[in-house]
Write an enzyme that holds these catalytic residues in place. Structure first.
Site, PDB file in Angstrom:
ATOM      1  N   GLU A 150       0.867  -1.177   0.000  1.00 17.69           N
ATOM      2  CA  GLU A 150       0.000   0.000   0.000  1.00 17.69           C
ATOM      3  C   GLU A 150       0.900   1.223   0.000  1.00 17.69           C
ATOM      4  O   GLU A 150       1.746   1.357   0.894  1.00 17.69           O
ATOM      5  CB  GLU A 150      -0.887   0.050   1.252  1.00 17.69           C
ATOM      6  CG  GLU A 150      -1.725   1.332   1.303  1.00 17.69           C
ATOM      7  CD  GLU A 150      -2.410   1.583   2.649  1.00 17.69           C
ATOM      8  OE1 GLU A 150      -1.718   1.613   3.685  1.00 17.69           O
ATOM      9  OE2 GLU A 150      -3.633   1.765   2.656  1.00 17.69           O
ATOM     10  N   TRP A 151       0.728   2.101  -1.002  1.00 16.78           N
ATOM     11  CA  TRP A 151       1.447   3.372  -0.960  1.00 16.78           C
ATOM     12  C   TRP A 151       0.545   4.398  -0.303  1.00 16.78           C
ATOM     13  O   TRP A 151      -0.533   4.699  -0.824  1.00 16.78           O
ATOM     14  CB  TRP A 151       1.850   3.852  -2.358  1.00 16.78           C
ATOM     15  CG  TRP A 151       2.532   5.199  -2.304  1.00 16.78           C
ATOM     16  CD1 TRP A 151       3.301   5.693  -1.284  1.00 16.78           C
ATOM     17  CD2 TRP A 151       2.473   6.243  -3.286  1.00 16.78           C
ATOM     18  NE1 TRP A 151       3.739   6.957  -1.567  1.00 16.78           N
ATOM     19  CE2 TRP A 151       3.248   7.329  -2.800  1.00 16.78           C
ATOM     20  CE3 TRP A 151       1.867   6.356  -4.533  1.00 16.78           C
ATOM     21  CZ2 TRP A 151       3.402   8.509  -3.513  1.00 16.78           C
ATOM     22  CZ3 TRP A 151       2.030   7.538  -5.246  1.00 16.78           C
ATOM     23  CH2 TRP A 151       2.799   8.602  -4.736  1.00 16.78           C
ATOM     24  N   ARG A 152       0.982   4.904   0.887  1.00 17.51           N
ATOM     25  CA  ARG A 152       0.245   5.967   1.560  1.00 17.51           C
ATOM     26  C   ARG A 152       0.739   7.288   0.991  1.00 17.51           C
ATOM     27  O   ARG A 152       1.695   7.894   1.486  1.00 17.51           O
ATOM     28  CB  ARG A 152       0.495   5.876   3.076  1.00 17.51           C
ATOM     29  CG  ARG A 152      -0.341   4.811   3.775  1.00 17.51           C
ATOM     30  CD  ARG A 152      -1.794   5.244   3.928  1.00 17.51           C
ATOM     31  NE  ARG A 152      -1.889   6.486   4.689  1.00 17.51           N
ATOM     32  CZ  ARG A 152      -2.101   6.530   6.005  1.00 17.51           C
ATOM     33  NH1 ARG A 152      -2.300   5.445   6.698  1.00 17.51           N
ATOM     34  NH2 ARG A 152      -2.182   7.690   6.630  1.00 17.51           N
TER      35      ARG A 152
ATOM     36  N   ARG B 289      -4.937   9.029   2.478  1.00 16.93           N
ATOM     37  CA  ARG B 289      -5.781   9.061   3.683  1.00 16.93           C
ATOM     38  C   ARG B 289      -6.034  10.515   4.077  1.00 16.93           C
ATOM     39  O   ARG B 289      -5.092  11.303   4.177  1.00 16.93           O
ATOM     40  CB  ARG B 289      -5.054   8.284   4.798  1.00 16.93           C
ATOM     41  CG  ARG B 289      -5.788   8.155   6.073  1.00 16.93           C
ATOM     42  CD  ARG B 289      -6.966   7.191   6.080  1.00 16.93           C
ATOM     43  NE  ARG B 289      -6.643   5.834   5.712  1.00 16.93           N
ATOM     44  CZ  ARG B 289      -7.194   5.194   4.658  1.00 16.93           C
ATOM     45  NH1 ARG B 289      -8.074   5.787   3.890  1.00 16.93           N
ATOM     46  NH2 ARG B 289      -6.866   3.955   4.383  1.00 16.93           N
TER      47      ARG B 289
ATOM     48  N   GLU C 188      -9.596  10.880   8.812  1.00 20.92           N
ATOM     49  CA  GLU C 188      -9.460   9.432   8.999  1.00 20.92           C
ATOM     50  C   GLU C 188      -8.006   9.021   9.252  1.00 20.92           C
ATOM     51  O   GLU C 188      -7.610   7.888   9.020  1.00 20.92           O
ATOM     52  CB  GLU C 188     -10.066   8.694   7.795  1.00 20.92           C
ATOM     53  CG  GLU C 188     -11.538   9.085   7.593  1.00 20.92           C
ATOM     54  CD  GLU C 188     -12.474   7.944   7.219  1.00 20.92           C
ATOM     55  OE1 GLU C 188     -12.021   6.802   7.143  1.00 20.92           O
ATOM     56  OE2 GLU C 188     -13.658   8.224   7.011  1.00 20.92           O
TER      57      GLU C 188
ATOM     58  N   HIS D 262     -12.476   4.653   8.826  1.00 24.00           N
ATOM     59  CA  HIS D 262     -11.536   4.659   9.953  1.00 24.00           C
ATOM     60  C   HIS D 262     -12.064   5.535  11.062  1.00 24.00           C
ATOM     61  O   HIS D 262     -12.535   6.633  10.798  1.00 24.00           O
ATOM     62  CB  HIS D 262     -10.178   5.217   9.529  1.00 24.00           C
ATOM     63  CG  HIS D 262      -9.604   4.518   8.358  1.00 24.00           C
ATOM     64  ND1 HIS D 262     -10.047   4.738   7.096  1.00 24.00           N
ATOM     65  CD2 HIS D 262      -8.640   3.583   8.270  1.00 24.00           C
ATOM     66  CE1 HIS D 262      -9.386   3.960   6.261  1.00 24.00           C
ATOM     67  NE2 HIS D 262      -8.529   3.247   6.943  1.00 24.00           N
TER      68      HIS D 262
ATOM     69  N   LYS E  79     -13.632  -2.274   4.143  1.00 25.82           N
ATOM     70  CA  LYS E  79     -12.609  -2.151   5.181  1.00 25.82           C
ATOM     71  C   LYS E  79     -13.018  -1.234   6.340  1.00 25.82           C
ATOM     72  O   LYS E  79     -13.477  -0.117   6.117  1.00 25.82           O
ATOM     73  CB  LYS E  79     -11.345  -1.598   4.517  1.00 25.82           C
ATOM     74  CG  LYS E  79     -10.263  -1.176   5.471  1.00 25.82           C
ATOM     75  CD  LYS E  79      -8.995  -1.000   4.697  1.00 25.82           C
ATOM     76  CE  LYS E  79      -8.077   0.006   5.281  1.00 25.82           C
ATOM     77  NZ  LYS E  79      -7.019   0.383   4.379  1.00 25.82           N
TER      78      LYS E  79
ATOM     79  N   SER F 184       2.269   2.927   9.810  1.00 26.83           N
ATOM     80  CA  SER F 184       1.331   3.966   9.383  1.00 26.83           C
ATOM     81  C   SER F 184       0.118   4.046  10.289  1.00 26.83           C
ATOM     82  O   SER F 184      -0.778   4.848  10.053  1.00 26.83           O
ATOM     83  CB  SER F 184       0.881   3.708   7.937  1.00 26.83           C
ATOM     84  OG  SER F 184       0.065   2.563   7.874  1.00 26.83           O
TER      85      SER F 184
ATOM     86  N   GLN G 209       0.379  -1.312  14.479  1.00 25.72           N
ATOM     87  CA  GLN G 209       0.871  -2.062  13.315  1.00 25.72           C
ATOM     88  C   GLN G 209       2.239  -2.667  13.642  1.00 25.72           C
ATOM     89  O   GLN G 209       3.061  -2.030  14.267  1.00 25.72           O
ATOM     90  CB  GLN G 209       1.028  -1.080  12.163  1.00 25.72           C
ATOM     91  CG  GLN G 209       0.931  -1.680  10.807  1.00 25.72           C
ATOM     92  CD  GLN G 209       1.013  -0.560   9.792  1.00 25.72           C
ATOM     93  OE1 GLN G 209       2.085   0.007   9.619  1.00 25.72           O
ATOM     94  NE2 GLN G 209      -0.096  -0.219   9.189  1.00 25.72           N
TER      95      GLN G 209
END
Ligand SMILES: O=C1C[C@@](O)(C(=O)O)C[C@@H](O)[C@@H]1O
Length: 253
Positions: free
Chosen positions: A45-47, A82, A86, A143, A170, A232, A236
């Protein structure tokens, strides 16, 4: 209804491990992408909200993705911007929409995260537009960094994401007590045991919520997020640790 991107089927078999790529500049992002390849994760996942260079520049994001693709080969990529509400960066609604549509349209990525509740009913229009002109699959997300709604509300939110035509549903919330963690797990299993469920990703953040990152497969969560260096989100864990524990659990469960 599993989701297949490149050689990876999400929703089938064990939960897939996704590592997070972050960086303030193109150089940092590409460096992190190299580490992601070495980590042998299932997908990345590229944030994109972690950029400070060209932070809202669609062409720049697509340019980074083109170089990232050369580095990571066939590994599926999730693109995520993001928003502040959130857990990410402040961005205007219209800019968010333009960015999402431009990146989806460029066709370099495989999956894109669309925050369903940040844009109310318009999320469905964005998702339908993405489906109408690309093969990119949509992760509809929600989120809550402050707390965890009750189980009925979580189930309701998952159904709203589903009704917005997302391919993957999600939810990630912050638990304050163990019961909150159980709510997330219950909402996941209730949704997952309906006929023809779509893949779900469910996370309780923070240390208390780690059980959802490790036992997600038990309730029907299809992806677990792990870090390579910088995390992130609260709770995590590093990919090596996650992989080791998941392998052990797989032997005994
Ligand atoms: O939504 C998620 C899940 C996450 O918040 C986590 O808790 O691991 C990490 C984010 O990067 C990702 O977009």
């Amino acid at each position: 209804m599993d989701v297949t991107v490149r050689n990876l089927t999400i929703g089938e078999g064990k939960p897939k491990i996704c590592v997070i790529v972050m960086g303030r500049s193109k150089a940092e992002v590409l460096e992190a992408a190299k580490k992601a390849v070495e980590s042998k994760a299932d997908l990345i996942e590229w944030r994109a909200d972690s950029l400070t260079e060209g932070e809202f520049d669609e062409d720049f994001h697509n340019d980074i993705l083109t170089e990232m693709r050369e580095i990571i080969g066939e590994m599926p990529i999730i693109y995520t911007f993001r928003t502040l509400l959130e857990g990410g960066k402040e961005i205007e609604n219209e800019k968010y929409k333009d960015l999402i549509l431009s990146v989806a349209n460029a066709g370099i990525i495989d999956l894109i995260d669309v925050e369903v509740f940040s844009f109310k009913l318009k999320a469905r229009d964005i998702i339908d537009e993405i489906h109408s002109f690309t093969n990119v699959k949509v992760i509809g997300s929600y989120h809550d960094y402050e707390g965890t709604p009750d189980t009925a509300e979580l189930v309701y939110r998952l159904s709203v994401i589903d009704n917005c035509n997302a391919d993957i549903l999600k939810i990630a919330t912050m638990p304050h007590k163990k019961k909150d963690v159980m709510r997330i797990m219950t909402a996941t299993i209730l949704t997952y045991t309906r006929p023809n469920p779509k893949p779900i990703i469910s996370i309780a953040m923070g240390n208390m919520g780690r059980v959802t990152r490790l036992l997600g497969g038990f309730t029907g969560s299809s992806i677990t997020f792990a870090s390579i260096g910088r995390s992130s989100a609260p709770g995590q864990m590093d990919i090596e640790e996650v992989r080791e524990i998941l392998t052990k659990l797989d032997e005994v469960l």
